[in-house]
Design a protein around this motif. Structure first.
Motif, PDB file in Angstrom:
ATOM      1  N   ALA A  15       0.868  -1.180   0.000  1.00  0.00           N
ATOM      2  CA  ALA A  15       0.000   0.000   0.000  1.00  0.00           C
ATOM      3  C   ALA A  15       0.901   1.225   0.000  1.00  0.00           C
ATOM      4  O   ALA A  15       1.889   1.292   0.740  1.00  0.00           O
ATOM      5  CB  ALA A  15      -0.901  -0.001   1.224  1.00  0.00           C
ATOM      6  N   VAL A  16       0.563   2.197  -0.835  1.00  0.00           N
ATOM      7  CA  VAL A  16       1.405   3.382  -0.985  1.00  0.00           C
ATOM      8  C   VAL A  16       0.567   4.632  -0.730  1.00  0.00           C
ATOM      9  O   VAL A  16      -0.557   4.749  -1.234  1.00  0.00           O
ATOM     10  CB  VAL A  16       2.004   3.446  -2.413  1.00  0.00           C
ATOM     11  CG1 VAL A  16       2.867   4.689  -2.576  1.00  0.00           C
ATOM     12  CG2 VAL A  16       2.798   2.186  -2.717  1.00  0.00           C
ATOM     13  N   VAL A  17       1.114   5.555   0.067  1.00  0.00           N
ATOM     14  CA  VAL A  17       0.524   6.876   0.267  1.00  0.00           C
ATOM     15  C   VAL A  17       1.640   7.899   0.098  1.00  0.00           C
ATOM     16  O   VAL A  17       2.815   7.595   0.289  1.00  0.00           O
ATOM     17  CB  VAL A  17      -0.146   7.026   1.655  1.00  0.00           C
ATOM     18  CG1 VAL A  17      -1.373   6.155   1.770  1.00  0.00           C
ATOM     19  CG2 VAL A  17       0.832   6.743   2.772  1.00  0.00           C
ATOM     20  N   VAL A  18       1.270   9.109  -0.256  1.00  0.00           N
ATOM     21  CA  VAL A  18       2.248  10.175  -0.467  1.00  0.00           C
ATOM     22  C   VAL A  18       1.848  11.383   0.370  1.00  0.00           C
ATOM     23  O   VAL A  18       0.662  11.722   0.475  1.00  0.00           O
ATOM     24  CB  VAL A  18       2.328  10.567  -1.963  1.00  0.00           C
ATOM     25  CG1 VAL A  18       3.303  11.720  -2.168  1.00  0.00           C
ATOM     26  CG2 VAL A  18       2.727   9.375  -2.805  1.00  0.00           C
ATOM     27  N   GLN A  19       2.852  12.031   0.937  1.00  0.00           N
ATOM     28  CA  GLN A  19       2.627  13.236   1.734  1.00  0.00           C
ATOM     29  C   GLN A  19       3.639  14.289   1.288  1.00  0.00           C
ATOM     30  O   GLN A  19       4.825  14.014   1.193  1.00  0.00           O
ATOM     31  CB  GLN A  19       2.820  12.923   3.219  1.00  0.00           C
ATOM     32  CG  GLN A  19       2.602  14.080   4.144  1.00  0.00           C
ATOM     33  CD  GLN A  19       2.896  13.704   5.584  1.00  0.00           C
ATOM     34  OE1 GLN A  19       3.951  13.129   5.866  1.00  0.00           O
ATOM     35  NE2 GLN A  19       1.978  14.023   6.483  1.00  0.00           N
ATOM     36  N   TRP A  29      -2.165  13.406   3.726  1.00  0.00           N
ATOM     37  CA  TRP A  29      -1.782  12.213   2.959  1.00  0.00           C
ATOM     38  C   TRP A  29      -2.676  12.070   1.740  1.00  0.00           C
ATOM     39  O   TRP A  29      -3.857  12.421   1.763  1.00  0.00           O
ATOM     40  CB  TRP A  29      -1.913  10.972   3.832  1.00  0.00           C
ATOM     41  CG  TRP A  29      -0.857  10.896   4.910  1.00  0.00           C
ATOM     42  CD1 TRP A  29      -1.012  11.228   6.214  1.00  0.00           C
ATOM     43  CD2 TRP A  29       0.485  10.479   4.752  1.00  0.00           C
ATOM     44  NE1 TRP A  29       0.156  11.048   6.897  1.00  0.00           N
ATOM     45  CE2 TRP A  29       1.099  10.579   6.018  1.00  0.00           C
ATOM     46  CE3 TRP A  29       1.251  10.037   3.683  1.00  0.00           C
ATOM     47  CZ2 TRP A  29       2.432  10.246   6.248  1.00  0.00           C
ATOM     48  CZ3 TRP A  29       2.571   9.701   3.914  1.00  0.00           C
ATOM     49  CH2 TRP A  29       3.151   9.810   5.170  1.00  0.00           C
ATOM     50  N   SER A  30      -2.136  11.498   0.705  1.00  0.00           N
ATOM     51  CA  SER A  30      -2.900  11.189  -0.508  1.00  0.00           C
ATOM     52  C   SER A  30      -3.816   9.996  -0.241  1.00  0.00           C
ATOM     53  O   SER A  30      -3.772   9.389   0.833  1.00  0.00           O
ATOM     54  CB  SER A  30      -1.954  10.841  -1.658  1.00  0.00           C
ATOM     55  OG  SER A  30      -1.325   9.589  -1.398  1.00  0.00           O
ATOM     56  N   ASN A  31      -4.598   9.668  -1.253  1.00  0.00           N
ATOM     57  CA  ASN A  31      -5.369   8.430  -1.180  1.00  0.00           C
ATOM     58  C   ASN A  31      -4.410   7.237  -1.185  1.00  0.00           C
ATOM     59  O   ASN A  31      -3.273   7.337  -1.623  1.00  0.00           O
ATOM     60  CB  ASN A  31      -6.344   8.337  -2.353  1.00  0.00           C
ATOM     61  CG  ASN A  31      -5.637   8.409  -3.698  1.00  0.00           C
ATOM     62  OD1 ASN A  31      -4.850   9.331  -3.947  1.00  0.00           O
ATOM     63  ND2 ASN A  31      -5.881   7.444  -4.559  1.00  0.00           N
ATOM     64  N   VAL A  32      -4.885   6.102  -0.681  1.00  0.00           N
ATOM     65  CA  VAL A  32      -4.085   4.882  -0.636  1.00  0.00           C
ATOM     66  C   VAL A  32      -4.212   4.172  -1.983  1.00  0.00           C
ATOM     67  O   VAL A  32      -5.306   4.000  -2.505  1.00  0.00           O
ATOM     68  CB  VAL A  32      -4.572   3.945   0.487  1.00  0.00           C
ATOM     69  CG1 VAL A  32      -3.791   2.631   0.472  1.00  0.00           C
ATOM     70  CG2 VAL A  32      -4.452   4.630   1.837  1.00  0.00           C
TER      71      VAL A  32
END
Length: 128
Positions: A15-19, A29-32
């Motif tokens: 699972a990846v999120v971006v901040q 945080w972005s969507n997952v």
């Protein structure tokens, strides 16, 4: 922007999120997003053994591969290749196998739980 997710094995999920952040601190945080490393073909089965069953058959048994390529095995294909009359001539046998000459089979399975089969209807006194 792009980023490579390191260290994923074939078939493994992450699972990846971006901040984003700046000198005032981090943002939200972005969507997952779930990513999966594509699976690959499995390693070969191990410990193949052949046992005679009557004069016209053999039992083939093996162990599953150590690496299934990241997904559940669907089955096994087995194939016997009729060999030359001289069992010592391994190069001739290899050329028979490569050319597909006088094939017996393939025998196909539909479950990954089956690690043996019987090849029946073989010609007695023939090398395979």
């Amino acid at each position: 922007q792009s980023f490579c997710v390191p260290g994923l094995a074939p078939g493994e999920f992450a699972a990846v999120v971006v901040q984003a952040f700046n000198s005032s601190g981090p943002g939200g945080w972005s969507n997952v997003v779930v990513v999966r490393e594509p699976p690959v073909a499995p390693a070969p089965p191990r410990a193949l053994t052949i046992s005679p069953v009557r004069s016209s058959g053999v039992k083939l048994s093996w162990e599953p591969p150590l690496d299934c390529g990241g997904e559940r095995l669907l089955g096994y294909d087995t194939e016997l290749v009729r060999g030359p009359d001289d069992p010592i001539a391994e190069s001739r046998l290899a050329s028979f196998a490569a050319s597909g000459s006088a094939r017996v089979g393939p025998v196909r399975f539909s479950t990954a739980d089956t690690t043996s089969t019987q090849a029946k209807g073989l010609d007695p006194c023939t090398w395979y």
